[in-house]
Scaffold this motif. Structure first.
Motif, mmCIF file in Angstrom:
data_model
loop_
_atom_site.group_PDB
_atom_site.id
_atom_site.type_symbol
_atom_site.label_atom_id
_atom_site.label_comp_id
_atom_site.label_asym_id
_atom_site.label_seq_id
_atom_site.Cartn_x
_atom_site.Cartn_y
_atom_site.Cartn_z
ATOM 1 N N CYS A 1 -1.381 2.792 -10.891
ATOM 2 C CA CYS A 1 -1.347 4.158 -11.424
ATOM 3 C C CYS A 1 -1.247 4.145 -12.945
ATOM 4 O O CYS A 1 -1.937 4.907 -13.641
ATOM 5 N N CYS B 1 -13.124 5.420 -3.183
ATOM 6 C CA CYS B 1 -12.212 4.384 -2.702
ATOM 7 C C CYS B 1 -12.814 3.610 -1.529
ATOM 8 O O CYS B 1 -13.170 4.202 -0.495
ATOM 9 N N LEU C 1 -1.924 4.510 -1.213
ATOM 10 C CA LEU C 1 -2.796 4.104 -2.315
ATOM 11 C C LEU C 1 -4.161 4.767 -2.250
ATOM 12 O O LEU C 1 -4.639 5.336 -3.238
ATOM 13 N N LEU D 1 0.798 -1.224 0.000
ATOM 14 C CA LEU D 1 0.000 0.000 0.000
ATOM 15 C C LEU D 1 0.830 1.273 0.000
ATOM 16 O O LEU D 1 0.283 2.376 -0.074
ATOM 17 N N VAL E 1 1.578 -0.354 -6.610
ATOM 18 C CA VAL E 1 1.124 1.032 -6.730
ATOM 19 C C VAL E 1 1.471 1.609 -8.105
ATOM 20 O O VAL E 1 0.603 2.179 -8.780
#
Length: 449
Positions: free
Chosen positions: A335, A113, A102, A81, A331
């Motif tokens: 992205c 989220c 994150l 994370l 991550v």
């Protein structure tokens, strides 16, 4: 190929895809707990059936050489994370906490989220903040599957990021101690002859590292296996695969919601947003290899994990041998697939980066009374694997995983491989120097000449 330091390459530096939020995909991250990479029928394992994991693999790309950052819950989750190694975060045991990036990163990019299930940083349940809203507490996988499906179906005018963090097959820890898994009891195993066979690397290998075995014997509550018979280990493997099948069924509940019409006429099926799905686990389990249950040790079964990516941007039906550090690369990968600008300075890279990583580093640490500096590091390149523990007999391990996937032949004790051993020592030394890894003081010196 030029040798490069392990895990200190920058994140993918391609131009960032700053798509408007309306054009970005949904993102679903599904994590299991303690699932080794080969515990899927998609890998050719005939001893369990995981149709929903298999469907993800068929719809996307399965990365066969994906490794966790540390084979322990909290350090691995902190890495997943944040995109940082556990030693960089100071989270090397289950009591450590970190500030994940994150949720806030995607919330700032306009995503709705949600997070459900096990958090363990160090709280078992997600606390307030961190960019997520909690949709379900930890420990109830069936309830989490229903809550995740409901989250997916919610009416919204923006994309979502959902992390569904299931507990199983972690229940094998309780099962090994004669307890019921937290998600409910398992049926009694069948006769041993009907249980999965022992793996080819079931026996401890010659010249194995002494430190993990000492820790195993000192922690009898966690490793109640010293007096187990071969039949006991076969029953263990049966129970472990049954728990994987249990969580696969819950995965099916979540995936089915992606195929259903969303609430509201304006979000009917033909107009629905595409969804990136990433499936992985925080770490693996010994699963009987080397007579090992649990994690911590740097055996392949404990450190190599499933990593499936499907949806827009992922090749369907592909199998990749590209090295992946799940803790460092998750991550940046999310992205990249979502068109979100990653934080600066992350050491990982997207699995779609043009240049694959040449090495992966995995860390470990035992926190046991009387076991000072019970640390280890692993460096993996496309063919070989080097393991170094801080102390103990045969603390260096070197394997040719192409010829010896079961890690039964320790090349570090053979002088013919001295140059290869020195190469990996140097790779780990440079990694430690550049990352500030405190393991540097335990590195063996290269051999003279």
């Amino acid at each position: 190929m030029t040798d490069r330091p392990a895990d200190d390459r920058p994140a993918d530096d391609r131009p960032v895809d700053d798509r408007p939020v309306d054009d970005r995909p949904n993102v679903l991250v599904v994590l299991t707990d303690q699932q080794t990479a080969e515990a899927m029928s998609a890998t050719g394992n005939p001893h369990l059936a995981t149709p929903h994991m298999d469907a993800l693999a068929a719809a996307g790309t399965r990365y066969r050489q994906a490794y966790c950052a540390q084979p322990l819950c909290a350090p691995s989750r902190a890495s997943l994370l944040t995109g940082q190694l556990p030693s960089s975060l100071g989270v090397t045991g289950n009591e450590g906490g970190a500030e994940p990036v994150l949720g806030r990163l995607f919330a700032d990019a306009g995503y709705d989220c949600g997070y459900g299930g096990k958090w363990h940083l160090p709280e078992l349940d997600l606390p307030d903040g961190h960019g997520f809203r909690r949709i379900h507490p930890a420990g109830d996988d069936a309830g989490l599957a229903r809550a995740a499906a409901a989250f997916v179906r919610e009416r919204r005018d923006r994309p979502f990021l959902l992390v569904a963090s299931f507990l199983e097959p972690h229940g094998i820890c309780e099962w090994a101690r004669g307890q019921d898994p937290k998600t409910g009891p398992l049926p009694a195993p069948p006769p041993a002859e009907d249980c999965p066979p022992l793996p080819a690397n079931f026996p401890p290998a010659p010249y194995e590292a002494r430190l993990p075995r000492l820790a195993q014997r000192a922690w009898a509550h966690t490793h109640p296996t010293e007096e187990w018979s071969e039949d006991d280990w076969r029953r263990y493997r049966y129970a472990y695969y049954a728990l994987v099948e249990r969580v696969d069924a819950h995965l099916g509940t979540v995936l089915s919601a992606l195929r259903e019409p969303a609430d509201g006429p304006e979000q009917r099926q033909e107009g629905r947003r595409e969804t990136v799905v990433v499936f992985s686990s925080d770490h693996g389990d010994g699963a009987g290899a080397h007579r090992w249950n649990q994690k911590w040790a740097l055996y392949e079964e404990s450190v190599r994990v499933p990593f499936l990516v499907s949806g827009p941007g992922a090749a369907a039906g592909a199998v990749s041998d590209r090295l992946v550090s799940t803790g460092l690369d998750l991550v940046p990968t999310l992205c990249d697939l979502a068109g979100v600008t990653p934080p600066p300075g992350l050491p990982g890279r997207s699995v779609r980066a043009p240049e694959p990583r040449e090495t992966v580093v995995v860390e470990t640490r035992w926190e046991l009374p009387g076991f000072n500096n019970a640390l280890g590091r692993m460096v993996r390149d496309p063919r070989h694997k080097y393991v170094c523990y801080a102390w103990g007999d045969h603390r260096e391990q070197l394997f040719d995983l192409t010829a010896d996937p079961g890690e039964m032949v320790n090349l570090a004790v053979d002088a013919r491989h001295a140059a290869l051993l020195d190469r990996f020592r140097s790779l780990l030394a440079v990694h430690c120097a550049r990352s500030g890894d405190p393991f540097a003081r335990f590195l063996p010196a290269p051999r003279a000449g």
